[in-house]
Scaffold this motif. Structure first.
Motif, PDB file in Angstrom:
ATOM      1  N   MET A  25     -11.646  65.043  -5.861  1.00  0.00           N
ATOM      2  CA  MET A  25     -11.462  66.284  -6.486  1.00  0.00           C
ATOM      3  C   MET A  25     -12.478  66.680  -7.446  1.00  0.00           C
ATOM      4  O   MET A  25     -13.541  65.895  -7.621  1.00  0.00           O
ATOM      5  CB  MET A  25     -10.304  65.690  -7.723  1.00  0.00           C
ATOM      6  N   ASN A  26     -12.708  67.766  -8.093  1.00  0.00           N
ATOM      7  CA  ASN A  26     -13.614  68.256  -8.977  1.00  0.00           C
ATOM      8  C   ASN A  26     -13.603  67.768 -10.203  1.00  0.00           C
ATOM      9  O   ASN A  26     -12.601  67.063 -10.700  1.00  0.00           O
ATOM     10  CB  ASN A  26     -13.452  69.725  -8.830  1.00  0.00           C
ATOM     11  N   ARG A  27     -14.709  67.703 -10.906  1.00  0.00           N
ATOM     12  CA  ARG A  27     -14.686  67.390 -12.321  1.00  0.00           C
ATOM     13  C   ARG A  27     -13.697  68.015 -13.051  1.00  0.00           C
ATOM     14  O   ARG A  27     -13.478  69.277 -13.002  1.00  0.00           O
ATOM     15  CB  ARG A  27     -16.070  67.582 -12.803  1.00  0.00           C
ATOM     16  N   SER A  50      -9.680  74.052  -7.111  1.00  0.00           N
ATOM     17  CA  SER A  50     -10.521  73.348  -5.932  1.00  0.00           C
ATOM     18  C   SER A  50     -11.767  74.236  -5.667  1.00  0.00           C
ATOM     19  O   SER A  50     -12.743  73.347  -4.953  1.00  0.00           O
ATOM     20  CB  SER A  50      -9.597  73.409  -4.670  1.00  0.00           C
ATOM     21  N   TYR A  65     -15.938  74.252 -10.432  1.00  0.00           N
ATOM     22  CA  TYR A  65     -16.649  72.632 -10.434  1.00  0.00           C
ATOM     23  C   TYR A  65     -17.227  72.670 -11.816  1.00  0.00           C
ATOM     24  O   TYR A  65     -17.680  73.803 -12.548  1.00  0.00           O
ATOM     25  CB  TYR A  65     -17.764  72.808  -9.463  1.00  0.00           C
ATOM     26  N   GLN A 100     -21.204  69.818  -9.533  1.00  0.00           N
ATOM     27  CA  GLN A 100     -20.627  68.460  -8.870  1.00  0.00           C
ATOM     28  C   GLN A 100     -19.483  68.772  -8.233  1.00  0.00           C
ATOM     29  O   GLN A 100     -18.535  69.131  -8.644  1.00  0.00           O
ATOM     30  CB  GLN A 100     -20.200  67.525 -10.140  1.00  0.00           C
ATOM     31  N   LYS A 101     -19.548  68.786  -6.666  1.00  0.00           N
ATOM     32  CA  LYS A 101     -18.554  69.024  -5.972  1.00  0.00           C
ATOM     33  C   LYS A 101     -18.005  67.772  -5.311  1.00  0.00           C
ATOM     34  O   LYS A 101     -18.656  67.021  -4.882  1.00  0.00           O
ATOM     35  CB  LYS A 101     -19.060  69.909  -4.761  1.00  0.00           C
ATOM     36  N   THR A 102     -16.569  68.001  -5.252  1.00  0.00           N
ATOM     37  CA  THR A 102     -16.016  66.637  -4.468  1.00  0.00           C
ATOM     38  C   THR A 102     -14.912  67.317  -3.710  1.00  0.00           C
ATOM     39  O   THR A 102     -14.626  68.429  -3.539  1.00  0.00           O
ATOM     40  CB  THR A 102     -15.414  65.816  -5.462  1.00  0.00           C
ATOM     41  N   LYS A 103     -14.326  66.160  -2.890  1.00  0.00           N
ATOM     42  CA  LYS A 103     -13.204  66.849  -1.762  1.00  0.00           C
ATOM     43  C   LYS A 103     -12.123  67.132  -2.466  1.00  0.00           C
ATOM     44  O   LYS A 103     -11.689  66.411  -3.541  1.00  0.00           O
ATOM     45  CB  LYS A 103     -13.078  65.472  -0.955  1.00  0.00           C
ATOM     46  N   SER A 108      -8.298  67.913  -3.464  1.00  0.00           N
ATOM     47  CA  SER A 108      -7.185  67.106  -3.439  1.00  0.00           C
ATOM     48  C   SER A 108      -6.074  67.592  -4.334  1.00  0.00           C
ATOM     49  O   SER A 108      -6.416  68.839  -5.083  1.00  0.00           O
ATOM     50  CB  SER A 108      -7.390  65.714  -4.003  1.00  0.00           C
ATOM     51  N   ASP A 161      -6.482  68.799  -7.896  1.00  0.00           N
ATOM     52  CA  ASP A 161      -7.389  70.329  -8.331  1.00  0.00           C
ATOM     53  C   ASP A 161      -6.113  71.080  -8.975  1.00  0.00           C
ATOM     54  O   ASP A 161      -6.379  72.195  -9.366  1.00  0.00           O
ATOM     55  CB  ASP A 161      -7.874  70.675  -7.171  1.00  0.00           C
TER      56      ASP A 161
END
Length: 222
Positions: free
Chosen positions: A1-3, A168, A171, A181-184, A186, A189
């Motif tokens: 997930m994103n921050r 989603s 960021y 900061q990028k994350t997968k 989910s 988000d």
């Protein structure tokens, strides 16, 4: 997930029983006057004499809600037919803008926040802004708000504005380094917001957020 872009403190999080059922497509302005809106008993702060500029389309109520080009807040919803609900929904969006304007300007002490928030809504906004300032973070990308629904109290002085938020593509960004900061993506988000808007005690069509309830990881918003 994103921050997390709008972390929720335990004191402000809503229980499942307080939330509206799902993220209703709403937008038709139908009021449920007989339903009691939790938190609608808290009134707005008394108005102070304004010394600011006259309102414009870019600066509603004469306050700056500008955001940097890389920070976009999209409100993809229909305007209710009921005048009070339409105004409350518009200022609920301005409340969200005010928070991120404060994040960008690195301070919770700005006219945008105090214009569109009161009571616990003001406290919530300050927590969101101060947490990012203290941690050295800002935001970048696009945050979409949709599936909005509204309902009013019988006396028309309080309106509940509920909606989904998709972060989603929104960021966290380090202010000093500019690193994003990028994350997968989910379910984390997706959030469901329920904001109690109260009418500003003047003849102006202005509403303030008095309480904020958030359901995180809202599967109904996916």
């Amino acid at each position: 997930m994103n921050r997390r872009t709008m972390p929720v403190t335990a004191a402000l999080a809503a229980t499942a029983a307080l939330l509206l059922t799902g993220c209703g497509s709403g937008g038709d302005g139908d009021s449920k006057d007989d339903d009691k809106i939790v938190g609608a008993d808290q009134g707005p702060e008394k108005p102070k004499k304004s010394t600011g500029p006259s309102p414009t389309d870019e600066e509603p109520d004469g306050v700056d809600l500008s955001l940097p080009k890389d920070m976009k807040l999209v409100f993809d919803w229909e305007t209710p037919k009921a005048k009070n609900e339409a105004s409350a929904m518009s200022d609920a969006a301005n409340y969200v803008r005010a928070i991120y304007h404060g994040v960008d300007k690195r301070t919770a002490k700005n006219a945008a926040v105090s214009t569109y928030a009161t009571g616990e809504g003001l406290h919530y906004a300050k927590v969101q802004i101060d947490s990012r300032v203290d941690d050295g973070w800002t935001a970048t990308g696009t945050r979409r708000h949709y599936q909005a629904d509204t309902r009013s109290t019988a006396n028309g002085t309080s309106v509940e504005v509920a909606f989904c938020a998709d972060s989603s593509k929104f960021y966290g960004k380090d202010v000093k380094t500019g690193k994003v900061q990028k994350t997968k993506p989910s379910v984390a988000d997706f959030d469901h917001f329920r904001i109690i808007m109260v009418k500003y005690p003047t003849g102006k069509e202005r509403w303030q957020a008095s309480k904020v309830f958030v359901e995180e990881k809202a599967e109904q918003c996916q």
